[in-house]
Structure formats: structure tokens, C-alpha cells
Design an enzyme around this catalytic site. Structure first.
Site, PDB file in Angstrom:
ATOM      1  N   HIS A  74       0.823  -1.204   0.000  1.00 15.99           N
ATOM      2  CA  HIS A  74       0.000   0.000   0.000  1.00 15.99           C
ATOM      3  C   HIS A  74       0.857   1.254   0.000  1.00 15.99           C
ATOM      4  O   HIS A  74       1.817   1.368   0.777  1.00 15.99           O
ATOM      5  CB  HIS A  74      -0.915   0.011   1.237  1.00 15.99           C
ATOM      6  CG  HIS A  74      -1.722   1.258   1.374  1.00 15.99           C
ATOM      7  ND1 HIS A  74      -1.529   2.167   2.395  1.00 15.99           N
ATOM      8  CD2 HIS A  74      -2.712   1.760   0.608  1.00 15.99           C
ATOM      9  CE1 HIS A  74      -2.388   3.164   2.260  1.00 15.99           C
ATOM     10  NE2 HIS A  74      -3.117   2.950   1.186  1.00 15.99           N
ATOM     11  N   SER A  75       0.551   2.208  -0.860  1.00 19.76           N
ATOM     12  CA  SER A  75       1.152   3.539  -0.853  1.00 19.76           C
ATOM     13  C   SER A  75       2.675   3.465  -0.957  1.00 19.76           C
ATOM     14  O   SER A  75       3.208   2.904  -1.916  1.00 19.76           O
ATOM     15  CB  SER A  75       0.681   4.291   0.397  1.00 19.76           C
ATOM     16  OG  SER A  75       0.900   5.666   0.290  1.00 19.76           O
ATOM     17  N   TYR A  76       3.414   4.003   0.041  1.00 15.42           N
ATOM     18  CA  TYR A  76       4.882   3.943   0.015  1.00 15.42           C
ATOM     19  C   TYR A  76       5.393   2.509  -0.117  1.00 15.42           C
ATOM     20  O   TYR A  76       6.452   2.272  -0.709  1.00 15.42           O
ATOM     21  CB  TYR A  76       5.453   4.581   1.286  1.00 15.42           C
ATOM     22  CG  TYR A  76       6.830   4.082   1.649  1.00 15.42           C
ATOM     23  CD1 TYR A  76       7.946   4.454   0.897  1.00 15.42           C
ATOM     24  CD2 TYR A  76       7.016   3.200   2.720  1.00 15.42           C
ATOM     25  CE1 TYR A  76       9.210   3.957   1.212  1.00 15.42           C
ATOM     26  CE2 TYR A  76       8.265   2.714   3.042  1.00 15.42           C
ATOM     27  CZ  TYR A  76       9.367   3.086   2.285  1.00 15.42           C
ATOM     28  OH  TYR A  76      10.610   2.593   2.581  1.00 15.42           O
TER      29      TYR A  76
END
Length: 229
Positions: A74-76
């Protein structure tokens, strides 16, 4: 063939706690889950070892699972998954509203050049800070207010080296990948997500904010199981 286990990797400022509602839904459906705690977001700054340490945590977490694995980043964590040398049991990677950098790119290289940080972030020397006042309206904008407040209270600072280091040859060039676009995301712009999705073998979409594991864990669990199948 064994059903794959899901190895869940959180994004900046978060921790494994954020996956709890999704883990419950996946286990209810008979799936096996494992979470990875990224050292760059540890409360103990002595454990901060940049992107390399985060990538090693993912490699070790996936390798510790017997049988096939789907890594959900997720994300980073999409940067981390891209930088990791995935063990042979990793069947695929799911980039969930995530950065999906190509060779030589870092997370910060995708931020608008010459502009200040986004309103939910502040960079101060070696530390990437979250801005608590802005978090609910950006990370959790379709979550229930009490869920957003509880999540915001658990956010932690991050080692800035993790988001500024470039990746080498990205794992998604050799490991099959799927991209999930989050259509109400106020953190990672949807046009950038769509751009990343062209690098994956398949594109999917969820009509949620940046944190579907909190605002729509049932729908996310169903989607992940379809992807894994």
C-alpha cells in the site's frame, strides 16, 4: 495447488495495525495473512535503516511463509515492494493505491518539482512527519469519523531516507503484478495511479479513499481473493 497467503505491507507513517479489519475479512474467507512492520516507521529511530531495511523486512516476511505468497503493498510500500528481491514463493504483487517506481526513481521523484510538500506531510531533516490535522481529510476521507480519528492517533514519523532512495531493477519487471486504483484517493493522485497501472499486468479499481483496508475491508478482501485466483 495451495492457495496463496497474503503478505500485507503498510505505507508511510502507518504500521501493521492498519490491516486488522482486512485480515479479519480475509481469514473469515479462509485466507492466510501475514503483516510486515517496516523499520522506517518504527517508533524507535535506532531501527531506521532506510529503504534497504524496509525491503529486507519484506523479503524476510515473504520467505518465512510456507507456500505461495501474494504481496499486497500500500502507498509507500509500493516502493519497498519494487526494491525488494522477492523470494521464489512470491507469486504476484498487488500495488494498492501505491507508488510503483521504475529503475532509478524514488518516491519523492514523483512529487511536483519546486512545490511544497502535500498538506498532510512535512519534511524536517532526517524525518518525514505526518500532519495530524490534515490526516482525516486525506488518508481517511470516506472512513467513519471515529475510524479516522483512531487511525490518526496511531500514525508515526518516518525515516526520510526511505522515501528519497531510488530503486534498482524493480521487482515488478520479473514478478507478475496487479494495480488497484483508488478512485477517491486524496493522497496519491488518481492520474498518477492510472499511470502506474499501465506498468502492471492488470488494472482494477475500488471506489474508496486511500485506506480501503479501513473504509471497505469486505470489498477489498473480495477483490484480493479474485486477484489471487
Amino acid at each position: 495447488m495451495l492457495n496463496p497467503a497474503f503478505v500485507l505491507v503498510h505505507g508511510s507513517w502507518h504500521g501493521p495495525w492498519c490491516w486488522a479489519p482486512l485480515e479479519e475479512e480475509l481469514r473469515r474467507r479462509g485466507a492466510v495473512t501475514r503483516t510486515v512492520a517496516l523499520p522506517s516507521c518504527d517508533e524507535d529511530r535506532a531501527r531506521w535503516v532506510g529503504l534497504e531495511g524496509d525491503a529486507r523486512a519484506v523479503e524476510e516476511g515473504a520467505a518465512a511463509v510456507e507456500g505461495p505468497v501474494v504481496v499486497v503493498a500500500h502507498s509507500y510500500a509500493g516502493v519497498v515492494a519494487s526494491a525488494a528481491a522477492m523470494p521464489p514463493n512470491v507469486r504476484s504483487i498487488v500495488f494498492l493505491g501505491a507508488f510503483m517506481p521504475d529503475r532509478g526513481r524514488s518516491l519523492v521523484s514523483y512529487l511536483p518539482e519546486g512545490e511544497p510538500p502535500p498538506p498532510f506531510a512535512r519534511f524536517d531533516g532526517p524525518v518525514s512527519h505526518f500532519v495530524a490535522e490534515a490526516a482525516p481529510a486525506h488518508f481517511y476521507n470516506t472512513c467513519a469519523p471515529e475510524v479516522a480519528a483512531a487511525a490518526t492517533a496511531r500514525l508515526r514519523d518516518q525515516d526520510i531516507r526511505a522515501i528519497s532512495a531510488p530503486v534498482g531493477e524493480p521487482s515488478w519487471r520479473s514478478v507478475p503484478s496487479d494495480y488497484v486504483v483508488l478512485t477517491q484517493d486524496r493522497v496519491l493522485p488518481v492520474p498518477l495511479q492510472e499511470r502506474f497501472a499501465t506498468q502492471a499486468r492488470r488494472r482494477h479499481a475500488l471506489d474508496t479513499d486511500h485506506s480501503p483496508f479501513l473504509c471497505a475491508p469486505e470489498r477489498l478482501a473480495d477483490l484480493l481473493l479474485r486477484i489471487a485466483a
